[in-house]
Design an enzyme around this catalytic site. Structure first.
Site, mmCIF file in Angstrom:
data_model
loop_
_atom_site.group_PDB
_atom_site.id
_atom_site.type_symbol
_atom_site.label_atom_id
_atom_site.label_comp_id
_atom_site.label_asym_id
_atom_site.label_seq_id
_atom_site.Cartn_x
_atom_site.Cartn_y
_atom_site.Cartn_z
ATOM 1 C CG ASP B 32 48.416 58.354 41.753
ATOM 2 O OD1 ASP B 32 47.318 57.839 42.036
ATOM 3 O OD2 ASP B 32 49.021 59.126 42.522
ATOM 4 N NE ARG B 113 60.211 64.186 41.102
ATOM 5 C CZ ARG B 113 59.667 63.007 40.873
ATOM 6 N NH1 ARG B 113 59.941 62.317 39.780
ATOM 7 N NH2 ARG B 113 58.845 62.488 41.769
ATOM 8 C CG ASP B 142 58.611 65.909 43.278
ATOM 9 O OD1 ASP B 142 59.727 66.463 43.354
ATOM 10 O OD2 ASP B 142 58.349 64.826 43.804
ATOM 11 C CB SER B 193 53.733 57.706 48.196
ATOM 12 O OG SER B 193 54.166 58.982 48.586
#
Lengths: 420, 420, 420, 420
Positions: B32, B113, B142, B193
């Site tokens: 990605d 994050r 996210d 993922s």
């Protein structure tokens, strides 16, 4: 050994010698309550009726206990079957509340005391007793629960708590027992004591009490398998729920009491549901207990997950907070406080949609929820299919702009001011 | 494939074509973000600098990632070591808060994050970037975290979230990659993922997403042992804590980052710390994740127990409620909201006394706290010895009389009124 | 003036030109919604039906509004009497929750939006409308409430919020009105806007919005007396309650809607119930409002006191916390979230005993509860008389010894450790 | 009159005759503590030192009290100035917590007991006293506070609470006083008793106690003006705050103690700050009190508003909940519990930004916050100007789509299932 009269009765509800004619004794058949049975007759010169409650214990032969009570002079010896009442009116509320206290203690004893306290008053009235006696010590929670629940149901009832009163230490108690022909159990020098009902077995005493020691659990945890001895192969279990309560195991429908007892066997085989808990007693002492409650643990875990699946995030946060409060109140001897009724009404409402099936994997001491299904699941996928629209990711940036606004403001405002 | 310009930019912080000169791309080295690296250069006609943060991941070769970035046209490729900052300023706050969300998810990604968002702004400014790009989708948490945290640290920064913008589906993305010489990883058709840092690895996608399916965890949980394959012999582990933070393993002192990484190895060997969690995403979707966080789980369990041992019952109830709130805020993209600072101040105060040693037993997926020692333990026993007085059981009945008073009143008042 | 098509529709629920055939417009009769009535017909080339809800407003002549709607082209103009539904199914829940937000704002508008949103969907379906239009701006709470509540009752309904869409500023809007023969009200340059129902009138705009300014309330608070002009003599008022709801004023029984309207008159005469509230809007903006709700304020004050009198301390603390949550949810556009249903069930349970009579003294802007009577009062005095026992002060020292135990331990343990 | 020895000492901390050599008596100069001063000398055959704390009371002549103590046999009579300590270390924490209990009682007595308890121990040690005596009854909160706080600071101190012990009724007490030459105050048959410090005056007894009676406040509320007699003209007042604490009145800077005392005069003139509160005593009794605390009320109102202005909505909700908990703990005799320290740390953090100026309008019993200014205001307007961007109303629909998602899902899922 001092006389009773050397000791102080402070609370207005404590029974005084001379005032009591007939006592209902909560009788377990163990050494303490057997000695009590004699001692009350001696000291209070009154009749004693014994009550032994059947809450789904698995070790005790209730007929033997009854015979024992009669042998030591009980005027009558009652064995009362409370299994379904306990399950339906007490444990059921606990399940809806994901009953837990300071970790994974699922509150078996506190709930048992509530059903016992209420029924003790009923029985005492039926048998014309003017006092109820119990074997709780002065350092624990159970005295607060039993005294409180009895007086809630009859504020004029008198209460005797001989362990709080008599001045016998362990040796004197054994001497007293021998003197009165009460058999001393082989386990008298084992320091562990337990409380047992269908929802759980709780262990205290000896090394358990001191959190700095590692408890030799293999000495007393003999009812269910220890994780070390559990099967090497995992087992999958399907629990069906309806409106918050478990109704079936692997498709077989059972009454709540029967389901719990059967589940204890299935789950206990895998060593699941045994916990060491350090806890704050209501009277301010820290205490550690070891708890065995295989069915309770699996039901609460499954319920929690299913409930989360049908409730909104907003409600899930609130329910988690509420469950903590419920746990502190239940443990804290306030079962019959209006606070509990109000929280139970809240829980009933939440649980209207807690219907579905939960698959739990059992393996060497662990219970893992591996699958959940519910017609009420707040799953976007199903909504989407049914209603024909998709989650609109274009909206996300707009959501974020507004959602983060005050955090951003707070950060900037601070900075600007600091510069000034 | 539609053009970007067909798509709507709603939020004022979204970067527009033509306005952006240099972009800082948060680069993982995966498909990605590699496609993004090219796509941004194409669409926005601008330079791209990549940032790959080292948060203690264990799989990635950060040098290889750097080379890859440069190969696909990055102007500069930065690898930033954030291990100790992440441990000391983020995870440490999490430990004091017993970081958990809706069960045993210990919030590894939400904390990651926060440190990333803050440092991305620093780097963007240093390298003269006017926008930051990230690979988050429009359905997840996210994006809310990164967008929010970036704007909190610089409200004028522009953000690109190509996955929210571009109209490529999986096949188009692969075609685009092939066209631009971006290698397609072997795992491209694996539906799972992950997000990886020292505090935990989180897994999503495929069967994980649908709670009604049993997840074939053996397909992707390859970092640590599964409980089934763990040693047959339990291991005891001693964790030393000082003022709320772990400082030693079996007596060996380590920095927090090093301690966590070492603990992951020790605990992971026993299959401990892997959880299936059904969770409420911030954007309203229900999602299930599978999490691996051996060290995190053991540290939180040990911390919780030690904290309970040194705090009053009153405080323990309040702290449990606060920890829930902390978990919802941290997960909920509000790390830099003043609410968190205030709760952290509360937690710092509570943790001043969270010092001691906790012994944990590790066995086939289970971590059990079996012993705790602390100089600050609220243990009556030690108090007693030191100060020379005993718990006064004479007082219990008095306590109970007052403690139960309103419950009794409520019960009687109700009854009397009903008779009327 | 830009065209609508220049503007972005992001949310999937926003109505698009060409897709809409018949719109239900929530019509107040004011300038904004009158302009809208024309504008929608112009832009969307569709029919418009207007809905004007009667929630007990006191200023508006609903027949005049109906005529106006028809004059500006409404296909049908509906006036819907929702007074009793609003009182019984919305305000009643608010009373049991002591409805307040961030101070003494008793949530008149948020509750009004809930009943309106639900009924708008009913009407839209009845009249075959495929969209509902409202006059809310893009900066306020009401858009979140109306959009949310409409979609909750029909997720396929489309919504038009022209003020969010059109690009007209105030001058352009007036020009548009003049062009279409819509009369410009004399008050068009008064910056204050209000929302009015039986539970309260809310004022915003002008100096009200900026908390640093002192608001010239005498300019717009003309419905009820200002404290300065209230009678010099206090008035006593007796409110009768049954199961949490007011049923009588000075002995006269009235339906809830009638009682509220009558009480507004009595209480309003004394200037009671007007508040300046600085509040956090749901979308993150701080805003100040001025609220007039004489009846609401007196009912909430009286209810709070009576409820406290019949509940235990434990429950009172919990209820106070719950009321805060209820206020944030109600204000926060989550009236139909399951969280609210659960809290309402909690409140219903608590309110079963909230029966009695409360005397309130009204004087120049102040309402003081000066006397309370209830058959369910948790008053020891009455318990005492009925049951024949006294509060036992001998027990107090025992209570204190146990109650303070952990605080004492915490203090000593800290000291000892510091010496070491 | 019975002898002391007829009475029971239950708690281990109660002083016994023969064990006590020197007592520190908390002396108010009133009838009760004057009788006690004699009675302790009689019964315990020991020396008595008196302590009269200056907490900013306004009625008492402390020199006269000192002379009185010496006259009735006090070995020493200490008058201790605690004004600034009380303000800075107790009231200041209360202000940051918006100190309130079950309504607008601002906790003057509970905070006064905390500073008194701590200092009593200091003094007792300094003067070699082995016991501390106080005049609290066995039915109230103050015994729990004083006993608890004294023992927290010295668990070996003995405590005498003669009113809990002696068997004198009012007549016997008067006879005893007459016998020992203690003057009977003119007010002996007034049923109202008060507790007075700079933060508030609390009234109990007589009609106040019974919530069904209207209290003739004009009989005893003589310190400050009643609303009925307040000026007909409103007065505006500017309170300056820095980091949560008031620092100036109308621009004039004052120490906290001085500011409170001055503010009492200014605000009291308008009859503001007098409340009737029905409250749950800690020991389970319901009680009504009448409180006068003009400065406290205005400071708390102003502080609450300013704090709300600089905090996020998220934090405001949490702070409201925390303030309730603080109020219950402070009232509930747990000032020195670690829970309070933790909440105070939370409050300190929140209050770092509570800086600014609040304008309050005072009029006939009412205090209305009419304007607020702060450099830390989370006002979008100022942010906007400074940072150059506007609130983006295009984002609102996106926000609403996501914000309402689960409420919509919950509503639809329910409906679909019901059809099945």
């Amino acid at each position: 050994m001092k006389k009773t009269t050397d000791y102080i009765k402070v609370a207005s509800y404590e029974g005084k010698i001379g005032e009591i004619k007939k006592v209902l004794l909560l009788y377990s058949g163990g050494l303490d309550t057997s000695v009590m049975l004699k001692w009350i007759q001696d000291q209070y010169k009154c009749q004693v009726v014994t009550l032994t409650a059947d809450l789904g214990q698995q070790h005790d032969d209730l007929r033997v206990i009854k015979q024992k009570a009669l042998k030591f002079g009980a005027k009558e010896a009652i064995v009362l079957d409370l299994e379904e009442e306990f399950a339906k009116e007490y444990i059921a509320k606990g399940i809806k509340a994901n009953a837990s206290y300071q970790g994974d203690y699922h509150l078996s004893t506190p709930m048992g005391r509530a059903v016992l306290g209420k029924n003790a008053v009923k029985l005492a009235k039926k048998y014309g007793c003017d006092a109820i006696a119990h074997g709780c010590t002065g350092k624990g929670n159970d005295q607060v629960r039993l005294d409180g629940y009895i007086l809630t149901h009859d504020p004029k009832m008198k209460i005797l708590a001989p362990v709080r009163e008599w001045a016998m230490d362990r040796n004197e108690e054994i001497k007293y027992a021998e003197m009165h022909g009460i058999p001393i159990p082989a386990s008298v020098d084992v320091p562990y004591s337990d409380d047992d009902n269908m929802w759980g077995i709780t262990w205290e005493g000896g090394e358990i009490t001191d959190p700095s020691l590692i408890v030799p659990v293999e000495k007393f945890l003999t009812t269910y398998t220890l994780p070390e001895n559990a099967p090497d192969k995992a087992e999958l279990l399907k629990l069906g729920f309806k409106e918050g309560l478990p109704i079936s195991i692997n498709g077989e429908k059972l009454s709540l009491a029967k389901l719990i007892k059967k589940l204890n066997q299935i789950v206990g085989k895998h060593g699941v549901g045994t916990f060491h808990i350090l806890e704050d007693r209501l009277v301010g002492l820290k205490n550690r207990g070891v708890y065995e409650h295989p069915a309770a643990h699996v039901i609460v875990e499954a319920h929690k997950n299913l409930e989360k699946y049908v409730s909104t995030r907003q409600l899930n946060e609130l329910k988690e907070q509420m469950d903590i409060k419920w746990g502190y109140l239940c443990y804290g001897a306030l079962w019959f406080d209006p606070s509990m009724e109000a929280i139970n009404a809240f829980n009933d409402q939440v649980n209207e949609k807690v219907t579905g099936e939960v698959t739990v994997k059992l393996f060497k001491g662990q219970a893992t929820v591996v699958a959940i299904e519910s017609p009420y699941a707040l799953a976007f996928a199903s909504f989407n299919n049914a209603e024909g629209y998709d989650f609109n990711t274009n909206t996300s940036a707009g959501f974020i702009e507004i959602y983060s606004l005050q955090m951003k403001l707070a950060s900037q405002v601070g900075k600007k001011t600091e510069k000034v």
